[in-house]
Design a protein around this motif. Structure first.
Motif, PDB file in Angstrom:
ATOM      1  N   UNK A  35     -12.987  -0.942   6.229  1.00  0.00           N
ATOM      2  CA  UNK A  35     -12.567  -1.885   7.300  1.00  0.00           C
ATOM      3  C   UNK A  35     -11.399  -2.420   7.159  1.00  0.00           C
ATOM      4  N   UNK A  36     -10.636  -1.808   6.460  1.00  0.00           N
ATOM      5  CA  UNK A  36      -8.921  -2.281   6.727  1.00  0.00           C
ATOM      6  C   UNK A  36      -8.066  -1.269   6.581  1.00  0.00           C
ATOM      7  N   UNK A  37      -7.411  -0.793   7.454  1.00  0.00           N
ATOM      8  CA  UNK A  37      -6.281   0.176   7.481  1.00  0.00           C
ATOM      9  C   UNK A  37      -5.028  -0.333   7.385  1.00  0.00           C
ATOM     10  N   UNK A  38      -4.247   0.223   6.440  1.00  0.00           N
ATOM     11  CA  UNK A  38      -3.009  -0.493   5.700  1.00  0.00           C
ATOM     12  C   UNK A  38      -2.011   0.757   6.027  1.00  0.00           C
ATOM     13  N   UNK A  39      -0.918   0.618   6.486  1.00  0.00           N
ATOM     14  CA  UNK A  39      -0.017   1.433   7.119  1.00  0.00           C
ATOM     15  C   UNK A  39       1.254   1.714   6.134  1.00  0.00           C
ATOM     16  N   UNK A 177      -9.562  -4.255  10.379  1.00  0.00           N
ATOM     17  CA  UNK A 177      -8.128  -4.999  10.237  1.00  0.00           C
ATOM     18  C   UNK A 177      -7.148  -3.823  10.155  1.00  0.00           C
ATOM     19  N   UNK A 178      -5.894  -4.291  10.693  1.00  0.00           N
ATOM     20  CA  UNK A 178      -4.909  -3.191  10.417  1.00  0.00           C
ATOM     21  C   UNK A 178      -3.688  -4.203   9.827  1.00  0.00           C
ATOM     22  N   UNK A 179      -3.174  -3.555   8.675  1.00  0.00           N
ATOM     23  CA  UNK A 179      -1.977  -4.374   8.223  1.00  0.00           C
ATOM     24  C   UNK A 179      -0.839  -3.554   8.312  1.00  0.00           C
ATOM     25  N   UNK A 180       0.397  -3.864   8.474  1.00  0.00           N
ATOM     26  CA  UNK A 180       1.491  -2.958   8.767  1.00  0.00           C
ATOM     27  C   UNK A 180       2.772  -3.930   8.568  1.00  0.00           C
ATOM     28  N   UNK A 181       3.849  -3.103   8.117  1.00  0.00           N
ATOM     29  CA  UNK A 181       5.175  -3.997   7.960  1.00  0.00           C
ATOM     30  C   UNK A 181       5.743  -4.486   9.316  1.00  0.00           C
ATOM     31  N   UNK A 182       6.649  -5.429   9.064  1.00  0.00           N
ATOM     32  CA  UNK A 182       7.116  -5.965  10.282  1.00  0.00           C
ATOM     33  C   UNK A 182       8.130  -5.061  10.973  1.00  0.00           C
ATOM     34  N   UNK A 251       8.403  -8.672   5.522  1.00  0.00           N
ATOM     35  CA  UNK A 251       7.049  -8.586   5.290  1.00  0.00           C
ATOM     36  C   UNK A 251       5.960  -7.914   5.829  1.00  0.00           C
ATOM     37  N   UNK A 252       4.561  -8.259   5.717  1.00  0.00           N
ATOM     38  CA  UNK A 252       3.694  -7.676   6.415  1.00  0.00           C
ATOM     39  C   UNK A 252       2.749  -8.621   7.425  1.00  0.00           C
ATOM     40  N   UNK A 253       2.188  -7.881   8.491  1.00  0.00           N
ATOM     41  CA  UNK A 253       1.315  -8.566   9.415  1.00  0.00           C
ATOM     42  C   UNK A 253       0.010  -7.991   9.287  1.00  0.00           C
ATOM     43  N   UNK A 254      -0.928  -8.824   9.484  1.00  0.00           N
ATOM     44  CA  UNK A 254      -2.511  -8.154   9.777  1.00  0.00           C
ATOM     45  C   UNK A 254      -2.953  -8.833  10.941  1.00  0.00           C
ATOM     46  N   UNK A 255      -3.555  -7.681  11.615  1.00  0.00           N
ATOM     47  CA  UNK A 255      -4.148  -8.046  13.010  1.00  0.00           C
ATOM     48  C   UNK A 255      -5.762  -7.566  12.814  1.00  0.00           C
TER      49      UNK A 255
END
Length: 520
Positions: A35-39, A177-182, A251-255
């Motif tokens: 349920x969480x994709x991290x780039x 959720x998707x988390x990726x760097x700025x 940093x990171x941002x989560x959508x």
């Protein structure tokens, strides 16, 4: 009367409002799950806080973002010798023209030539009059155009290097959720600036992405209005910041799309919670005085609304001051009635004054919010879309009130945290402008939803003293008479019946009469 709940700006400073920093919630380790994709590479992030891109490759299907550099993204060019068509990777054409922009001192005409080279089908319909007027209007001492455009081109070219893993679409009916760097966001937005995303240039009913917001910037470039000039000032300020080595964000941002099944939504008639701690102020704004709180984005169901068009009210301003939010338009499908979008970690890059036609970009913003242990700035935003009441009397119907209660609840609830780990909600006249909502009714709805979600709430009336006083009177009466959320819901049901008979029935007066006649 509990007058301490209403305040001037000076009194506002003395209020004890729980911020995300105060809550200091320690997240578990950053890790991949269904349920969480991290780039980024999680193993590199854990010990050294490195933000290296995760390995992978894009997917060309209905569940993922179709990337400009995908091998399936084909460009059909005409052969000058045989006057026939030839296939070649579209990214080759894009790269060729972006490299020219990177090496030179490009003009608007150069940008137009580059963009139209790989979007030839829009030759007769896209305009660059807005971008041209920006260049002509902005004072030379302020203009950063000629310096920043080559840097944006270079940033766009780094997309295959920085975003390797397939980006899932946040589709309806599924929490994900998707988390990726700025900086990954920056390279995605640089490609949006140069209109490289395939299949994203039409919003016709039968289009592949008809249920998604636009992402390519073509609609912005063609509008020569004063409001668009101010938008471009904010957007170019963002790119100027992220392309400078000394100010690149790190940093990171989560959508996170959140969906609550209808069967799990509250039975509003049966809710026995009392209204919680509510503050009301006519001074200040959600994004400034609500800094560090859960900031409510008065969203369109296509997130970002008219940020890449002519819109310039609360949501669009929020997205312009925090342009990383714009990337949500790339992967967020239209929100359903039981869904919201949460964003954690977005950075503010600009300041502004005014609203709508009086909006003006007023300079860069120095960001000094602390970060959580996932390296996300302690800024939390939730996008919830109100109903658009083209006929305002429609909002005084039980099913419409229930819909708005459910939508606010979906936005306010966070089941993974206890109440003392949740920052205060910063909200205001949600859906009360172009969507014709009644601010008293919307204020009451949000108070009820916050109570069931077990969160404190501060309501900004944006300079309206009368509204502040009316909301405080209602809140005080309901608290003094100890009416539960279920009691208030029943009261609103009766009000809807009476309102159908007498359309000028004032809600404030009705609440006063009803509560005074209710038993203690």
């Amino acid at each position: 009367m509990r007058s301490e709940t209403g305040a001037t700006r000076e009194e506002l400073k003395s209020w004890s409002l729980r911020t995300a920093v105060d809550c200091d919630v320690k997240m578990g380790p950053l890790r991949y799950d269904s349920s969480h994709t991290i780039l980024i590479k999680v193993n590199d992030f854990k010990p050294d806080r490195k933000l290296d891109p995760a390995d992978g490759r894009p997917k060309w299907d209905a569940s993922h973002v179709k990337m400009p550099y995908s091998k399936e993204n084909i460009f059909m060019s005409k052969s000058t010798f045989w006057k026939d068509t030839e296939k070649q990777p579209r990214w080759d054409v894009i790269s060729k023209h972006l490299k020219k922009l990177h090496k030179g001192s490009p003009t608007v005409a150069d940008i137009e030539k580059a963009i139209m080279a790989y979007n030839p089908q829009y030759q007769d319909s896209w305009s660059f009059a807005g971008l041209q007027r920006y260049v002509q209007k902005i004072p030379s001492q302020e203009s950063i155009f000629s310096q920043v455009i080559p840097k944006i081109a270079q940033l766009a070219l780094r997309l295959p290097e920085w975003v390797r893993r397939a980006i899932p679409l946040l589709q309806q009916g599924r929490s994900h959720a998707i988390t990726l760097s700025q900086m990954q966001i920056a390279t995605l937005l640089a490609n949006a600036f140069f209109c490289t995303f395939p299949h994203r240039n039409t919003t016709s009913r039968n289009a592949e992405y008809a249920e998604y917001p636009t992402i390519n910037f073509s609609s912005l470039f063609g509008n020569p209005s004063n409001m668009v000039m101010e938008k471009l000032r904010a957007i170019l300020q963002y790119f100027n910041t992220v392309t400078c080595e000394t100010s690149q964000p790190s940093g990171l941002v989560t959508f996170q799309r959140c969906c609550i099944p209808d069967a799990q939504l509250p039975d509003w008639r049966g809710k026995d919670e009392l209204l919680g701690n509510i503050r009301v102020t006519f001074e200040g704004t959600i994004e400034k005085e609500g800094r560090g709180l859960l900031q409510v984005d008065f969203a369109c169901n296509l997130v970002g609304g008219g940020v890449l068009g002519s819109g310039l009210v609360q949501e669009e301003i929020l997205f312009l001051m925090n342009p990383e939010l714009i990337v949500a338009r790339l992967f967020t499908e239209k929100l359903n009635d039981n869904e919201c979008l949460r964003i954690k970690g977005a950075q503010q890059y600009s300041e502004y004054s005014g609203y709508s036609k009086s909006f003006e970009w007023s300079g860069s913003h120095h960001e000094d919010l602390p970060r959580d242990n996932w390296e996300r700035l302690q800024r939390q935003i939730v996008a919830i879309d109100a109903l658009n009441f083209k006929h305002p009397n429609e909002q005084y119907q039980k099913n419409k009130i229930k819909r708005e209660l459910n939508k606010a609840y979906v936005g306010f609830r966070e089941e993974d945290h206890s109440p003392n780990e949740l920052p205060t909600i910063a909200t205001g006249n949600w859906g009360c402008g172009a969507f014709h909502g009644d601010p008293i009714l919307k204020g009451l709805i949000q108070m009820m939803a916050a109570a069931v979600a077990k969160r404190d709430l501060i309501f900004f009336t944006f300079g309206n003293k009368l509204l502040k006083n009316d909301l405080l009177k209602i809140y005080t009466l309901l608290k003094e008479r100890k009416l539960t959320v279920g009691d208030i819901y029943v009261m609103l049901e009766f009000y809807c019946i009476e309102r159908a008979r007498k359309q000028d029935l004032d809600l404030c007066s009705y609440v006063r009469t009803y509560t005074m006649n209710s038993p203690l």
